[in-house]
Design a protein around this motif. Structure first.
Motif, PDB file in Angstrom:
ATOM      1  N   MET A   1       0.997  -1.015   0.062  1.00  0.00           N
ATOM      2  CA  MET A   1      -0.067   0.087  -0.170  1.00  0.00           C
ATOM      3  C   MET A   1       1.642   1.239   0.078  1.00  0.00           C
ATOM      4  SD  MET A   1      -2.894  -0.727  -0.316  1.00  0.00           S
ATOM      5  CE  MET A   1      -3.920   0.436  -0.590  1.00  0.00           C
ATOM      6  N   VAL A   2       1.698   1.571  -1.341  1.00  0.00           N
ATOM      7  CA  VAL A   2       2.258   2.487  -1.010  1.00  0.00           C
ATOM      8  C   VAL A   2       1.810   3.131  -2.980  1.00  0.00           C
ATOM      9  CG1 VAL A   2       4.211   1.087  -2.136  1.00  0.00           C
ATOM     10  CG2 VAL A   2       4.585   3.296  -0.754  1.00  0.00           C
TER      11      VAL A   2
ATOM     12  N   TYR B   1       0.609   3.888   3.566  1.00  0.00           N
ATOM     13  CA  TYR B   1      -0.906   4.262   3.352  1.00  0.00           C
ATOM     14  C   TYR B   1      -1.888   3.718   4.896  1.00  0.00           C
ATOM     15  CZ  TYR B   1      -1.070   7.716   0.082  1.00  0.00           C
ATOM     16  OH  TYR B   1      -0.265   9.022  -1.019  1.00  0.00           O
ATOM     17  N   TYR B   2      -2.005   3.986   5.812  1.00  0.00           N
ATOM     18  CA  TYR B   2      -2.434   2.954   6.534  1.00  0.00           C
ATOM     19  C   TYR B   2      -3.630   2.172   6.486  1.00  0.00           C
ATOM     20  CZ  TYR B   2      -3.821   0.850  11.715  1.00  0.00           C
ATOM     21  OH  TYR B   2      -3.619  -0.021  12.747  1.00  0.00           O
ATOM     22  N   VAL B   3      -4.453   1.730   6.018  1.00  0.00           N
ATOM     23  CA  VAL B   3      -5.442   0.888   5.087  1.00  0.00           C
ATOM     24  C   VAL B   3      -6.813   0.275   5.832  1.00  0.00           C
ATOM     25  CG1 VAL B   3      -5.362   1.546   3.110  1.00  0.00           C
ATOM     26  CG2 VAL B   3      -4.412  -0.709   3.894  1.00  0.00           C
ATOM     27  N   SER B   4      -5.745  -0.311   7.096  1.00  0.00           N
ATOM     28  CA  SER B   4      -6.100  -2.191   8.555  1.00  0.00           C
ATOM     29  C   SER B   4      -7.276  -1.728   8.861  1.00  0.00           C
ATOM     30  CB  SER B   4      -5.099  -2.086   9.744  1.00  0.00           C
ATOM     31  OG  SER B   4      -4.099  -2.512   8.877  1.00  0.00           O
ATOM     32  N   HIS B   5      -7.503  -0.057   8.601  1.00  0.00           N
ATOM     33  CA  HIS B   5      -9.467   0.197   8.814  1.00  0.00           C
ATOM     34  C   HIS B   5     -10.122   1.095   7.861  1.00  0.00           C
ATOM     35  CE1 HIS B   5      -9.484  -1.312  13.060  1.00  0.00           C
ATOM     36  NE2 HIS B   5      -7.760  -0.955  13.190  1.00  0.00           N
TER      37      HIS B   5
ATOM     38  N   GLN C   1     -11.959   2.959  -2.569  1.00  0.00           N
ATOM     39  CA  GLN C   1     -11.239   4.375  -2.228  1.00  0.00           C
ATOM     40  C   GLN C   1      -9.733   3.459  -2.148  1.00  0.00           C
ATOM     41  OE1 GLN C   1     -12.732   6.847   1.206  1.00  0.00           O
ATOM     42  NE2 GLN C   1     -10.923   7.471   1.525  1.00  0.00           N
ATOM     43  N   TYR C   2      -9.606   2.422  -1.185  1.00  0.00           N
ATOM     44  CA  TYR C   2      -8.476   2.213  -0.553  1.00  0.00           C
ATOM     45  C   TYR C   2      -7.466   1.502  -2.220  1.00  0.00           C
ATOM     46  CZ  TYR C   2      -8.691   3.327   4.036  1.00  0.00           C
ATOM     47  OH  TYR C   2      -8.930   3.864   4.878  1.00  0.00           O
TER      48      TYR C   2
ATOM     49  N   LEU D   1      -6.192  -5.786  -1.907  1.00  0.00           N
ATOM     50  CA  LEU D   1      -6.309  -7.509  -0.980  1.00  0.00           C
ATOM     51  C   LEU D   1      -5.642  -7.949  -0.750  1.00  0.00           C
ATOM     52  CD1 LEU D   1      -8.149  -9.970  -1.555  1.00  0.00           C
ATOM     53  CD2 LEU D   1      -7.620 -10.709  -3.281  1.00  0.00           C
ATOM     54  N   THR D   2      -4.185  -7.949  -1.745  1.00  0.00           N
ATOM     55  CA  THR D   2      -2.606  -8.416  -0.878  1.00  0.00           C
ATOM     56  C   THR D   2      -2.563  -8.203   0.821  1.00  0.00           C
ATOM     57  OG1 THR D   2      -1.598  -8.477  -2.643  1.00  0.00           O
ATOM     58  CG2 THR D   2      -0.580  -8.663  -0.891  1.00  0.00           C
TER      59      THR D   2
END
Length: 512
Positions: free
Chosen positions: A82-83, A90-94, A265-266, A276-277
Motif C-alpha cells: 500500500m504505497v 498508507y494505513y488501510v487496516s481500518h 477508495q483504498y 487485497l494482498t
C-alpha cells in the motif's frame, strides 16, 4: 424541559469529576498502554493538515512530505504494497472516518493536530457515550429521558463514566477502535427505539439508523458485525412483523455501499490487488487462523494462549464489576423478593450489544489480544449494572442510603483501579515515560529535511516517529544505512544509535 434544566447539568458535572481524575494523565508525553494508537492517528492528521488531505486522495497517509522520508514503511502496512508512486505508505487496516472527524474539527478551528486537542475530542466522545447509556436505560425502563433525572439510568451513567476501560481509552488513546464505540452505542439505542416503539417506517428513525450504520462501518469493522447482528435479528422476526423488512433492506444496502466505497477508495492507492494482498496479510496477523505446521498440540496451545489473553484483558478492566454481579446473584439466591427476570426488550438489548462483540472476538482473535477491544463490553456492563441497581432498589432488600454509600465506594475503587493500571507520572521515576519525546525531538532538531533518518532500532515505535516528525529507517550499522542511500540514489543521511540510554547522531554521505 427538565432534561436540560436538571438532568444534563447533573450528568455533565459527574463527567467533569472523571476528567478531574484524569488531569495528571492528560497532555503528557505519549508513552505506554496503546498510546501508540494516538501517535499513529496524529501522524496521519498532521500530514493532512500540513500538506492537504486532497494530495493523498483522502487516504490515511503515513509518510512525511520530505523526499528523504519516502519509501520508508513505519507501521503503515504489513504487505508493503500500500504505497503510491511517490513513495507514500498508507494505513488501510481500518476505514478512514475516525481520522476525518477530528481532522475536520481541527481544520475548522485552525488548530494543528496535537496530543491535548485530540484528547479533548476523545473526552467529548466519552461524555456522549455515557449520555446514550443513560438514554438506553430510560428506554428499557419505559421512562421518558426528557423528564426528571432517573436514578437507575444515572447509576448506569456513573458506572460507565468511571470504568477504568472507558476513562483511559476514551481519553488518552484514540484510533478507529475507540471512535467506533460511540457510534456503536448510538446504533444500539437507535435500533432498540425503532423496535420498541415500532417506528420502522418513520423517515427520521430510518435516517438516523442508516447514517449511524454507514459511519460505523466506515470507521471500523465492528460496524460490519453490528450490521450482521441487526440483519439476523430482523430476519428471525420478519414473518411476525413486516416492519423488520425495512431494517433488513436498509442494513443490506448500506453495508454493501459502504464496503464498496472502502474497497474503491483504498484501491486507488496502488490497485485492487495490492489492497487485497494487504488485507490478507493483516488478517493473517490479526485474525483467528493459527498455523498447523508445528503439530496439533502446538496449534491448540496457541489458541489457549489467545483465549487466556482475552480473559486477562476482561479481568483487568472489569474485576470490580464481576464482584458486583456476583453480589447481586448472591442476593437473588438468598432473598426471595429479588428475582433475575429480563423483559423481551432486555433480551433485545443483550443481542444487539453482545453479539457483535462476540463475533469480533471470534473472527479477530489475535486482534483481541489488544485490551482496548474490551472497551466495547462497557455498554452492556454499565446498562446491566443500572438495571440490577433498579431491581435491588425496588425489592427493598437493601436500604437506599446503604446503596448510595456502596455506589460511592465502588466509584472510589474504580478510580483506584484506573490509577493502578495507568499510574500518573508523579507515581513513577522522573522521565520514565518521556524517552520517545526526548529522542524524537532530538531527531527533529538534528536532522535536515534532505537527510534520510536512520536509527539502530529494529522497529521504531509510532510515538518516536511522531515526535520526530520524520520517517525513520531501521539500520543496525552505518554500512546498512549507506546501502539504503545508494539504493535510493540519495546523497545524505543521519544515523542515530542508542548509547547509554541516549541517542548519538552521526552524519553519513555517499561519496561521489
Amino acid at each position: 424541559m427538565q432534561f436540560i434544566k436538571r438532568t444534563f447539568p447533573l450528568l455533565f458535572g459527574i463527567f467533569l469529576l472523571s476528567v478531574l481524575v484524569r488531569v495528571p494523565l492528560l497532555d503528557r508525553p505519549l508513552s505506554k498502554h496503546h498510546e501508540f494508537c494516538t501517535a499513529l492517528s496524529l501522524r496521519i492528521m498532521q500530514i493532512w493538515y500540513d500538506n492537504g488531505i486532497e494530495k493523498y486522495g483522502f487516504n490515511p497517509v503515513m509518510t512525511y512530505n520530505n523526499e528523504a522520508d519516502k519509501f520508508i514503511n513505519n507501521h503503515a502496512n504489513a504487505s508493503g504494497k500500500m504505497v503510491d508512486q511517490a513513495g507514500n505508505y498508507y494505513y488501510v487496516s481500518h476505514p478512514p472516518f475516525a481520522y476525518y472527524f477530528p481532522f475536520a474539527i481541527f481544520k475548522i478551528l485552525h488548530v494543528r493536530p496535537d496530543v491535548l486537542p485530540l484528547q479533548i475530542v476523545n473526552l467529548s466522545f466519552h461524555f456522549l457515550s455515557g449520555l446514550f447509556v443513560y438514554f438506553i436505560v430510560c428506554l428499557l425502563s419505559f421512562t421518558r429521558a426528557r423528564s426528571y433525572p432517573y436514578r437507575s439510568a444515572i447509576v448506569a451513567f456513573v458506572m460507565y463514566i468511571f470504568m477504568p476501560v472507558t476513562m483511559w481509552f476514551q481519553s488518552n488513546v484514540y484510533m478507529s477502535d475507540m471512535a467506533v464505540h460511540l457510534l456503536f452505542i448510538i446504533g444500539v439505542y437507535t435500533v432498540l427505539k425503532m423496535i420498541i416503539r415500532q417506528r420502522f417506517t418513520s423517515l427520521k428513525y430510518i435516517f438516523f439508523y442508516v447514517t449511524c450504520l454507514g459511519l460505523m462501518i466506515y470507521t471500523s469493522w465492528l460496524g460490519v458485525f453490528f450490521a450482521f447482528g441487526v440483519l439476523v435479528y430482523s430476519l428471525l422476526h420478519v414473518r411476525s412483523n413486516r416492519g423488520f423488512r425495512v431494517l433488513v433492506w436498509s442494513t443490506v444496502i448500506v453495508t454493501f455501499i459502504v464496503l464498496q466505497l472502502i474497497v474503491y477508495q483504498y484501491s486507488q492507492i496502488n490497485g485492487s490487488m495490492a489492497y487485497l494482498t494487504e488485507m490478507i496479510n493483516r488478517y493473517a496477523i490479526r485474525g483467528s487462523v493459527e498455523p498447523t505446521d508445528q503439530g496439533l498440540f502446538h496449534f491448540l496451545i496457541s489458541y489457549l494462549k489467545l483465549f487466556k489473553s482475552l480473559v486477562v484483558n476482561y479481568s483487568l478492566h472489569y474485576f470490580i464489576v464481576y464482584g458486583l454481579v456476583l453480589f447481586f446473584i448472591w442476593l437473588a439466591i438468598s432473598r426471595r423478593k429479588l428475582k433475575i427476570i429480563f423483559s423481551e426488550n432486555g433480551y433485545r438489548f443483550i443481542w444487539l450489544s453482545v453479539l457483535p462483540i462476540l463475533l469480533l472476538h471470534i473472527v479477530f482473535l489475535n486482534y483481541s489480544e489488544h485490551d482496548f477491544t474490551a472497551l466495547y463490553a462497557s455498554l452492556f456492563v454499565s446498562v446491566l449494572l443500572g438495571v440490577l441497581y433498579d431491581k435491588i432498589k425496588k425489592s427493598g432488600t437493601i436500604p437506599l442510603i446503604r446503596m448510595q454509600l456502596g455506589l460511592t465506594g465502588v466509584v472510589f475503587l474504580m478510580v483506584g483501579q484506573f490509577y493502578l493500571i495507568n499510574p500518573p507520572s508523579f507515581f513513577k521515576k522522573a522521565g520514565a515515560d518521556t524517552h520517545y519525546k526526548v529522542w524524537g525531538e532530538q531527531i527533529k532538531k538534528e536532522s535536515k529535511p534532505d537527510e534520510v533518518v536512520f536509527a539502530n532500532i529494529e522497529d521504531p515505535e509510532p510515538q518516536l516517529v511522531w515526535y520526530a516528525g520524520r520517517n525513520i529507517r531501521p539500520a543496525a550499522t552505518r554500512e546498512e544505512a549507506l546501502g539504503f542511500l545508494q539504493e535510493r540514489n540519495l546523497k545524505k543521511g543521519i544515523w542515530f544509535r542508542q548509547q547509554n540510554g541516549a541517542m548519538v547522531a552521526e552524519k553519513i554521505a555517499v561519496q561521489e
